[in-house]
Enzyme design. Structure first.
Site: not given
Ligand code: UD1
Ligand code: CA
Length: 479
Positions: A17, A232, A337, A390-391
């Site tokens: 997003r 997001n 600069r 200068n250049y």
């Molecule tokens: C998550 C929480 C939710 C909480 C919210 C707060 C879970 C299941 N849900 O939801 O309870 O209220 O955050 O913002 O944990 N990520 C990975 N690998 C993955 C999935 C996610 O690295 O496989 C990372 C994403 O890049 C992100 C973070 O984890 O930085 C959160 O993941 P996201 O899918 O955004 O969780 P939410 O649906 O926001």
């Molecule tokens: Ca999130």
């Protein structure tokens, strides 16, 4: 009991997003990337290991981490199967982790280090297996809800899309930050299922699983719910920036900085501003900028990686990697600069550009000049319109201007060239040879007069009539 501590930061998501070619966690908020802020806050717990789970645009994220947090390690998550899956990958890659493991999201930059520290402290003091950081928010849409029993004990987390009407009414939400006992975490991660609306492995399920397995789980509620905000899309990014701006500005004002208009004052988290500095409206201070006491900046000034000495004044100007000495005066409309160095009480005025230039103590370039690859001695005077050429199209060359030298208006100093101490250069000169100390260099055509040229070549014009009047010639009507 202070046990070993580690941190796992989830940053594998692309952040669709954001509509960006850059991975979400590399977007910037006041001087640090999103993940940079998180790593910084996590430092407070003194983690022995910092493990960042990368996935989307992993190379870009790794490159950034190598720069801002070389101590952090990364693990690669190929497919984003959920927050629980991401933590599993990190734990599997580091089977030696023990003690307390803090899990945080790489896209939640407003979490205060004091809150993470408190989470870990409570977690360890109570001997919890899992402790979640929560907040009470007005609008919990989309977030996980914390379900408690009648005594207030934490039972589990339920994601928005899996919640029933009663659970949807809960305003206590999961921030995404957890403190876990490494052994319990490993044990319970292995039991996660994808039986939920998204078909993902939810880290949040470990609350319920650990409790059912007989472990103690708990929660720490943060006072300031903005700490839990994630990012997001770009409008949330702007909102995070505005909140952080408020925090930074409030703190600085409390420490003795005057801000005429905090709403238009944007100061990176990395900047230092001393007490008794005055910031006018429209000021941006970025990167490694530091401003010493009594200085006055703005209005409408952007300083990046710039050092400003005590009592200096910088008005409507732009500086990058510059050093502005004590009591120096810059602007309005100056452009400093990289590697511009103004000594104490130097003056660089309107429409003056400097680059790789040292301007000596008390020296002045008050208007319309370019000083590049130059050294200007103390108390020298650079006239209006002076340019250091200068250049040569291939190489850059230096101009050396001595102490107390006087460079007349509209002169061009063709580098490499030097003007000695106390020497003068006549206005309109093009200097290609060194000028000795105390000499006057005149390098321009001598003035010649063609007597009565106007009367002969432009008879009857307004100029001719004016000239005749001036000479008191008879028969010319008063204008
Ligand atoms: C998550 C929480 C939710 C909480 C919210 C707060 C879970 C299941 N849900 O939801 O309870 O209220 O955050 O913002 O944990 N990520 C990975 N690998 C993955 C999935 C996610 O690295 O496989 C990372 C994403 O890049 C992100 C973070 O984890 O930085 C959160 O993941 P996201 O899918 O955004 O969780 P939410 O649906 O926001
Ligand atoms: Ca999130």
């Amino acid at each position: 009991m202070s046990s070993e501590r580690s941190a796992i930061i989830l940053a594998a998501g692309l952040g669709t997003r954001m509509k960006s070619s850059k991975p979400k966690v590399l977007h910037e908020v006041l001087g640090r990337t999103l993940v940079g802020h998180v790593l910084r806050s996590v430092k407070a717990i003194g983690a022995a290991r910092q493990i960042v789970v990368v996935g989307a645009a992993a190379d870009q994220v790794r490159e950034h981490l190598a720069e801002v947090a070389p101590e952090a390690e990364t693990v690669y998550q190929d497919k984003q199967l959920g927050t629980g899956h991401a933590v599993s990958i990190a734990m599997d890659a580091h089977p030696d982790l023990k003690g307390t493991v803090v899990v945080a999201f790489g896209d939640a930059p407003l979490l205060r280090s004091s809150s993470i520290a408190e989470l870990v402290e409570v977690h360890e003091k109570k001997g919890n297996a899992v402790t979640v950081l929560t907040a009470f928010v007005d609008d919990p849409t989309g977030l996980g809800r914390i379900v408690r029993d009648n005594e207030g004990n934490v039972l589990r987390n339920v994601e928005h899309r899996d919640a029933d009407a009663e659970e949807l009414a809960i305003r206590e939400i999961n921030s995404g930050t957890f403190a876990c006992d490494a052994d319990v975490l490993r044990e319970q991660l292995a039991r996660l299922s994808t039986a939920n609306d998204q078909g993902e492995y939810y880290l949040t399920d470990i609350l319920e699983l650990a409790r059912e397995a007989g472990h103690t789980v708990g929660a720490v509620v943060v006072d300031d719910p903005t700490e839990t905000l994630g990012c997001n899309d770009r409008s949330q990014l702007a909102e995070l920036r505005r909140i952080l701006q408020g925090r930074i500005n409030t703190e600085l004002m409390k420490s003795g900085v005057t801000m005429d208009d905090p709403a238009t004052t944007w100061i990176d988290a990395t900047v230092k501003v001393a007490p008794d500095v005055t910031l006018r409206p429209g000021v941006q201070l970025k990167g490694a900028t530091a401003v010493d006491s009594g200085a006055e900046i703005g209005p409408d000034t952007t300083l990046t990686d710039t050092i400003v000495g005590a009592g200096a004044v910088v008005v409507r100007s732009h500086a990058d990697q510059a050093h502005i000495g004590q009591d120096a005066h810059v602007g309005p409309y100056a452009h400093l600069r990289p590697a511009s160095k103004l000594a104490e009480s130097a003056k660089v005025g309107a429409f003056v550009e400097t680059k790789n230039a040292e301007i000596g103590r008390g020296a002045k370039a008050n208007h319309l000049a370019y000083l590049g690859d130059a050294t200007v001695g103390a108390d020298a005077n650079i006239g209006c319109g002076v340019i250091t050429a200068n250049y040569d199209g291939v190489h850059k060359h230096r101009t050396e201007i001595g102490e107390g030298a006087f460079i007349g208006c509209d002169s061009v100093l063709v580098a490499p060239v030097s003007v000695g101490d106390g020497a003068y250069v006549a206005a309109g000169s093009t200097i290609v040879k060194d000028v000795e100390p105390g000499d006057l260099a005149v390098a321009r055509a001598r003035q010649a007069a063609l007597t009565d040229w106007v009367a002969k070549k432009r008879p009857g014009t307004v100029s001719d009539q004016a000239a005749r009047r001036a000479k008191g010639e008879a028969g010319v009507a008063e204008a």
